[in-house]
Design a protein around this motif. Structure first.
Motif, PDB file in Angstrom:
ATOM      1  N   ASN A 109     -51.687  41.602  -7.066  1.00 10.51           N
ATOM      2  CA  ASN A 109     -52.350  40.675  -6.048  1.00 10.51           C
ATOM      3  C   ASN A 109     -53.551  41.478  -5.227  1.00 10.51           C
ATOM      4  N   TYR A 110     -53.702  42.691  -5.296  1.00  7.21           N
ATOM      5  CA  TYR A 110     -54.540  43.514  -4.504  1.00  7.21           C
ATOM      6  C   TYR A 110     -56.033  43.124  -4.993  1.00  7.21           C
ATOM      7  N   VAL A 111     -56.804  42.718  -4.103  1.00  3.27           N
ATOM      8  CA  VAL A 111     -58.299  42.295  -4.523  1.00  3.27           C
ATOM      9  C   VAL A 111     -59.188  43.104  -3.686  1.00  3.27           C
ATOM     10  N   VAL A 112     -60.174  43.952  -4.529  1.00  2.00           N
ATOM     11  CA  VAL A 112     -61.257  44.295  -3.990  1.00  2.00           C
ATOM     12  C   VAL A 112     -62.409  43.763  -3.490  1.00  2.00           C
ATOM     13  N   PRO A 113     -62.761  43.438  -1.992  1.00  2.00           N
ATOM     14  CA  PRO A 113     -63.629  42.557  -1.719  1.00  2.00           C
ATOM     15  C   PRO A 113     -65.075  42.705  -2.384  1.00  2.00           C
ATOM     16  N   ALA A 114     -66.177  41.928  -2.355  1.00  2.00           N
ATOM     17  CA  ALA A 114     -67.223  41.991  -2.796  1.00  2.00           C
ATOM     18  C   ALA A 114     -68.162  43.004  -1.842  1.00  2.00           C
ATOM     19  N   ASN A 115     -69.100  43.939  -2.308  1.00  2.00           N
ATOM     20  CA  ASN A 115     -70.057  44.798  -1.461  1.00  2.00           C
ATOM     21  C   ASN A 115     -69.033  46.010  -1.085  1.00  2.00           C
ATOM     22  N   PHE A 116     -68.083  46.344  -1.952  1.00  2.00           N
ATOM     23  CA  PHE A 116     -67.293  47.516  -1.654  1.00  2.00           C
ATOM     24  C   PHE A 116     -67.792  48.591  -2.624  1.00  2.00           C
ATOM     25  N   ASP A 117     -67.982  50.063  -2.050  1.00  2.00           N
ATOM     26  CA  ASP A 117     -68.177  51.095  -3.180  1.00  2.00           C
ATOM     27  C   ASP A 117     -67.063  51.445  -3.852  1.00  2.00           C
ATOM     28  N   VAL A 118     -67.453  51.369  -5.354  1.00  2.00           N
ATOM     29  CA  VAL A 118     -66.698  51.769  -6.353  1.00  2.00           C
ATOM     30  C   VAL A 118     -67.360  52.789  -7.257  1.00  2.00           C
ATOM     31  N   PHE A 119     -66.617  53.424  -8.142  1.00  2.00           N
ATOM     32  CA  PHE A 119     -67.387  53.935  -9.065  1.00  2.00           C
ATOM     33  C   PHE A 119     -66.861  53.966 -10.427  1.00  2.00           C
ATOM     34  N   VAL A 120     -67.516  54.053 -11.464  1.00  2.48           N
ATOM     35  CA  VAL A 120     -67.216  53.875 -12.801  1.00  2.48           C
ATOM     36  C   VAL A 120     -67.569  55.132 -13.749  1.00  2.48           C
ATOM     37  N   ALA A 121     -66.736  55.467 -14.705  1.00  2.64           N
ATOM     38  CA  ALA A 121     -67.042  56.868 -15.455  1.00  2.64           C
ATOM     39  C   ALA A 121     -66.799  56.610 -16.799  1.00  2.64           C
ATOM     40  N   GLY A 122     -67.530  57.139 -17.596  1.00  2.00           N
ATOM     41  CA  GLY A 122     -67.568  56.883 -19.278  1.00  2.00           C
ATOM     42  C   GLY A 122     -68.718  57.963 -19.799  1.00  2.00           C
TER      43      GLY A 122
END
Length: 247
Positions: A132-145
């Motif tokens: 149930n953890y939710v990351v709010p909008a406009n938070f910094d994340v990163f994606v890798a690939g």
């Protein structure tokens, strides 16, 4: 015995450098939890999806990547596409029960390798967030690939890249991808644009916040001028199920 690293996310900002280029190449020891899923094409193998190591036996990826586990294998410990590191055959695939019943909802799979990985500087697990953890909008994340999702442009090279992105409001994302986005999902895009061009070879790629896995990339739109967000299934909607399937 497999061991799952489990931690609650601290609400701290992610340390990322925002550059003019979308993504930057990184060595594998900067993200040792990332894995390549390779498909056999005749006598050759090709990287086509991405996963994240969560125990010394298990990887988390999108169910769409392993619907047919025959002719699939896992490569870990390398930042180069389809080269180096350790290779393991796919052992047991556990797709979420809801996958396929409502579009991309439930596009989540726990994959057990045929033999364990040996942890070291280039192979490690990543912790997942709690149920149930939710990351709010406009938070910094990163994606890798390895695809253009993280590199930008139209053609990606064979090096692992990481891109600093923002989470996007789920209601807006629902209207942009009409009928495809549910509240079990997490949408991401460029910091300065509504969305991000999406490369299918990045399906299963990790969305990471504060050192924790918060999403698994599922779908998006290619060559969309960064107008449409990429969509992941949010780990917080499936954490209990993930733990059950690695026990």
């Amino acid at each position: 015995m497999a061991s799952l690293t489990w931690a609650v996310v601290l609400l701290a900002g992610l340390t990322c450098t925002h550059a003019h280029a979308l993504g930057d190449p990184i060595p594998i020891h900067s993200l040792p939890s990332i894995a390549q899923i390779e498909f056999r094409l005749g006598s050759t193998w090709r990287q086509q999806c991405v996963g994240s190591i969560i125990t010394n036996y298990h990887m988390l990826t999108a169910a769409a990547c392993v619907q047919v586990p025959i002719g699939r294998r896992i490569r870990v410990g390398s930042h180069e596409r389809a080269f180096g590191g350790l290779v393991r055959d796919v052992g047991i695939v556990s797709n979420h029960d809801s996958f396929g019943s409502n579009g991309n909802d439930g596009d989540m799979s726990v994959v057990r390798a045929a033999s364990a990985w040996v942890f070291g500087s280039t192979v490690q697990s990543i912790p997942i967030v709690t149920q149930n953890y939710v990351v709010p909008a406009n938070f910094d994340v990163f994606v890798a690939g390895w695809g253009v999702t993280t590199q930008g442009g139209l053609v990606g090279d064979d090096r692992l890249h990481v891109a600093a992105l923002k989470t996007k409001p789920i209601i807006e994302c629902m209207s942009q991808h009409q009928g495809r986005v549910t509240t079990n999902m997490l949408c991401v895009g460029r910091v300065d644009r509504p969305g991000i061009n999406f490369d299918p070879s990045d399906i299963g790629a990790p969305v990471i916040y504060s050192g924790h896995l918060v999403g698994v990339l599922s779908f998006g739109a290619s060559a969309n001028n960064d107008e449409l967000p990429a969509v992941s299934n949010a780990i917080g909607s499936y954490s209990d199920w993930i733990v059950k399937n690695v026990s």
